[in-house]
Design an enzyme around this catalytic site. Structure first.
Site, PDB file in Angstrom:
ATOM      1  N   CYS A  78     -16.754  50.808  -2.476  1.00 43.90           N
ATOM      2  CA  CYS A  78     -17.961  50.212  -2.059  1.00 43.90           C
ATOM      3  C   CYS A  78     -18.090  49.103  -0.687  1.00 43.90           C
ATOM      4  O   CYS A  78     -17.854  49.366   0.006  1.00 43.90           O
ATOM      5  CB  CYS A  78     -17.676  49.049  -2.999  1.00 43.90           C
ATOM      6  SG  CYS A  78     -18.861  47.915  -4.026  1.00 43.90           S
ATOM      7  N   HIS A 166     -16.959  52.379  -8.210  1.00 46.99           N
ATOM      8  CA  HIS A 166     -14.833  51.609  -8.557  1.00 46.99           C
ATOM      9  C   HIS A 166     -14.637  52.778  -9.366  1.00 46.99           C
ATOM     10  O   HIS A 166     -14.593  52.514 -10.019  1.00 46.99           O
ATOM     11  CB  HIS A 166     -15.267  50.822  -9.119  1.00 46.99           C
ATOM     12  CG  HIS A 166     -16.505  48.933  -8.385  1.00 46.99           C
ATOM     13  ND1 HIS A 166     -14.990  48.676  -7.225  1.00 46.99           N
ATOM     14  CD2 HIS A 166     -17.138  49.494  -7.665  1.00 46.99           C
ATOM     15  CE1 HIS A 166     -15.682  47.978  -6.476  1.00 46.99           C
ATOM     16  NE2 HIS A 166     -17.483  47.456  -6.910  1.00 46.99           N
ATOM     17  N   GLU A 168     -11.976  52.830 -10.040  1.00 47.18           N
ATOM     18  CA  GLU A 168     -10.575  51.554 -10.349  1.00 47.18           C
ATOM     19  C   GLU A 168     -10.972  51.084 -11.472  1.00 47.18           C
ATOM     20  O   GLU A 168      -9.620  50.691 -11.945  1.00 47.18           O
ATOM     21  CB  GLU A 168      -9.962  50.794  -9.162  1.00 47.18           C
ATOM     22  CG  GLU A 168     -10.837  49.825  -9.153  1.00 47.18           C
ATOM     23  CD  GLU A 168     -11.980  49.837  -8.045  1.00 47.18           C
ATOM     24  OE1 GLU A 168     -12.436  50.794  -7.887  1.00 47.18           O
ATOM     25  OE2 GLU A 168     -12.792  49.162  -7.962  1.00 47.18           O
ATOM     26  N   SER A 220      14.493  31.501 -18.854  1.00 42.29           N
ATOM     27  CA  SER A 220      13.723  30.946 -19.872  1.00 42.29           C
ATOM     28  C   SER A 220      13.189  31.131 -20.976  1.00 42.29           C
ATOM     29  O   SER A 220      12.774  30.744 -22.485  1.00 42.29           O
ATOM     30  CB  SER A 220      11.938  30.751 -19.189  1.00 42.29           C
ATOM     31  OG  SER A 220      11.747  32.205 -19.279  1.00 42.29           O
ATOM     32  N   GLY A 221      13.732  32.730 -21.814  1.00 46.80           N
ATOM     33  CA  GLY A 221      13.265  33.112 -23.009  1.00 46.80           C
ATOM     34  C   GLY A 221      12.208  34.107 -22.539  1.00 46.80           C
ATOM     35  O   GLY A 221      11.835  35.433 -23.750  1.00 46.80           O
ATOM     36  N   VAL A 223       9.838  37.290 -20.347  1.00 49.67           N
ATOM     37  CA  VAL A 223      10.328  38.581 -20.264  1.00 49.67           C
ATOM     38  C   VAL A 223      10.850  38.610 -18.372  1.00 49.67           C
ATOM     39  O   VAL A 223      11.656  39.169 -18.497  1.00 49.67           O
ATOM     40  CB  VAL A 223       8.928  39.832 -19.817  1.00 49.67           C
ATOM     41  CG1 VAL A 223       9.450  41.293 -19.653  1.00 49.67           C
ATOM     42  CG2 VAL A 223       8.213  39.817 -21.623  1.00 49.67           C
ATOM     43  N   SER A 225      12.024  36.185 -16.460  1.00 50.81           N
ATOM     44  CA  SER A 225      13.389  35.840 -15.957  1.00 50.81           C
ATOM     45  C   SER A 225      13.879  36.473 -16.614  1.00 50.81           C
ATOM     46  O   SER A 225      15.372  36.915 -16.166  1.00 50.81           O
ATOM     47  CB  SER A 225      13.434  34.691 -16.085  1.00 50.81           C
ATOM     48  OG  SER A 225      13.336  34.315 -17.789  1.00 50.81           O
TER      49      SER A 225
END
Ligand code: XMP
Length: 508
Positions: A78, A166, A168, A220-221, A223, A225
């Protein structure tokens, strides 16, 4: 490592280009157009992204292509395509109408490596305000649509290609094929960047970087961390010290069950019950930003106290992921803080810890794939996002232990029901909100005057935009009945049918 460099001109689609290239198992990095990194042997090709600007605008990005054009393969998309025409003596003008949406390729040169396997008549996605009227002589057309003759070109004698549409975007039918052709056929990347190779190289690099040093990391519980912790644990074992704080604003039973599962993974975790500390700083606070700030400050306090107990700790581990990194160095500068999001980390300066961020180069879905590779349980990897300040921003008005407990019950019924009915994984994020009002109801012969809760379930890709989920009426009706029958003090349930924008996902 073989790398594709993506130069960002500010297009909303730049991150998508990176995600698609990585889907082809090729590593790539996004850099702002005006901060081009040193072109090393590792860089195998360059992609020039789109832009909200027209090449004719005086303030349009003016990228210096001299370090790589003609030397390395280049793909302009583009704006990238129009820009190369513009600086080479071709003619680009603002289109009389903005060309936006679906178009069909009419002519495709399949001999061109970029267009291998791309069918004529296939759909592409256009989104541009400029049109290429004429091109220099050494620019060869490689594809056209009905309205756009110069939809794609190659520069003779160079491995420089460009597309007006585009590739993508998923609406471009052969878009992924085109990007794959670019990275494999033209840049000769060997597609060896996989979660497995990421784990191997990252663990090795962390070993070399950290040696015998100790690292402290706040869990933190969530994904990010968790995956960061498991990666670090692979590299340095018990020198990784994790801290998991119960701020009293987690979901029902979350603290104990997540702590158990962390311990089951062999992590060295200290669980800290700080519920009362948080409730006491939150007492009487009703303003959302004040709540966030109070929670953030208290978290740092407690984390600091606990980290101080670990002797000779030198590093702070963080679960920062790639979108945060790009955001803070983007073309437009760090985006405005719409809400002061508090995430784990950000310690006072005097702790003087160096920061280690093993997931800095990954997108969220890649973090999940790496987590899977590391053997994390699917249940943990597929958890819905949950805000750092937890239920505090889902209790409108002031926070008390009693309100937290009511909301935990309501939330648990909703989430468990989603799981039971196989709907949990189809929803991006779900939760319940306790409203600061009471409403009249009847139960048996009695008139009640009790609390109102709202349920929220949204579909989203990255939380930036979202739409409410069209959950089945029967499901909503069952959940509503269960909540009103089982949670004392609640007599009314609403379902939030607002999209973001103009609403947000959370209510505060
Ligand atoms: P909004 O409400 O801004 O939320 O549409 C977008 C996403 O961000 C999460 N969120 C937060 N996460 N600290 C966090 O760590 C916060 O203060 C915070 N506020 C919102 C929200 O849950 C959603 O996923």
């Amino acid at each position: 490592m073989q790398t594709i460099l993506i130069l960002d001109h500010g297009s909303q689609y730049t991150q998508l280009i990176a995600r698609k290239i990585r889907e082809a198992n090729v590593y790539c990095e996004i850099h702002p157009f005006n901060k081009i990194p040193k072109i090393t042997d590792e860089i195998k090709g360059v992609v020039l992204s789109g832009s909200p600007y027209s090449v004719i605008d005086p303030e349009a990005p003016k990228t210096d292509l001299s370090a790589f054009k003609g030397k390395l393969p280049v793909l302009g998309i583009c704006y990238g395509s129009q820009y190369m025409v513009h600086i080479s003596g071709g003619k680009v003008e603002k289109s009389t109408i903005r060309e936006y949406g679906r178009a069909k390729l009419e002519k495709v040169n399949n001999d061109c490596l970029l267009m291998r396997g791309v069918k004529e008549d296939s759909q592409v996605w256009m989104s541009h305000g400029d049109t290429i009227l004429s091109m220099p002589e050494d620019f060869e057309i490689i594809c056209s649509t009905h309205d756009v003759k110069n939809a794609g070109y190659k520069i003779k004698g160079e491995e420089t290609y460009a597309l007006q549409f585009h590739p993508e975007v998923t609406h471009s039918e052969f878009g992924f094929q085109i990007l794959k052709n670019f990275v494999t056929e033209i840049c000769h990347c060997d597609c060896s960047w996989t979660p497995k190779s990421f784990v191997e190289t990252t663990v090795q690099a962390l070993k070399e970087q950290l040696k015998d040093d100790k690292v402290v990391l706040g869990l933190s519980g969530g994904v990010d961390s968790s995956v960061a912790a498991v990666l670090l644990h692979r590299a340095i074992g018990s020198n990784l010290h994790c801290i998991f704080v119960d701020n009293g604003l987690l979901r029902k039973n979350e603290f104990s069950s997540v702590l158990e599962s962390y311990k089951g993974m062999g992590l060295n975790v200290t669980g800290v019950d700080a519920k009362e500390d948080f409730y006491s700083v939150l007492a009487g606070v009703t303003e959302p930003e004040k709540k966030r700030k109070a929670i953030g400050a208290k978290f740092i306090d407690i984390f600091d106290r606990e980290a101080g107990k670990i002797k000779d700790v030198k590093w702070l581990g963080q679960g920062t992921i790639y979108p945060d990194v790009i955001e803070s160095s983007s073309v437009k500068g760090p985006s405005q803080t719409i809400k002061s999001h508090h995430n784990v980390g950000g310690l006072p300066d005097y702790m003087k810890l160096k920061v280690v961020e093993p997931l800095r180069s990954l997108f969220k879905d890649e973090v999940r794939r790496v987590g899977k590779e590391l053997g994390l349980k699917q249940e943990l990897l597929s958890r819905h996002p949950f805000p750092g300040p937890g239920l505090a921003i889902r209790i409108l008005g002031d926070i008390t232990a009693e309100k937290v407990s009511i909301l935990q019950e309501v939330d648990a019924i909703f989430i468990d029901s989603l799981k039971e009915k196989g709907l949990y994984d189809q929803v991006w994020q779900a939760g319940a909100i306790l409203l600061p009002i009471q409403s009249v109801g009847v139960m048996g012969d009695e008139r009640t005057y009790e609390r109102v809760v709202a349920l929220r379930a949204v579909q989203s890709v990255d939380g930036m935009t979202a739409d409410w989920c069209h959950l089945p009426y029967e499901f909503l009706s069952d959940v509503s009945n269960k909540i009103i029958n089982q949670v004392k003090g609640v007599n009314r349930v609403c379902y939030d049918i607002s999209s973001k924008p103009p609403a947000t996902i959370e209510w505060e």
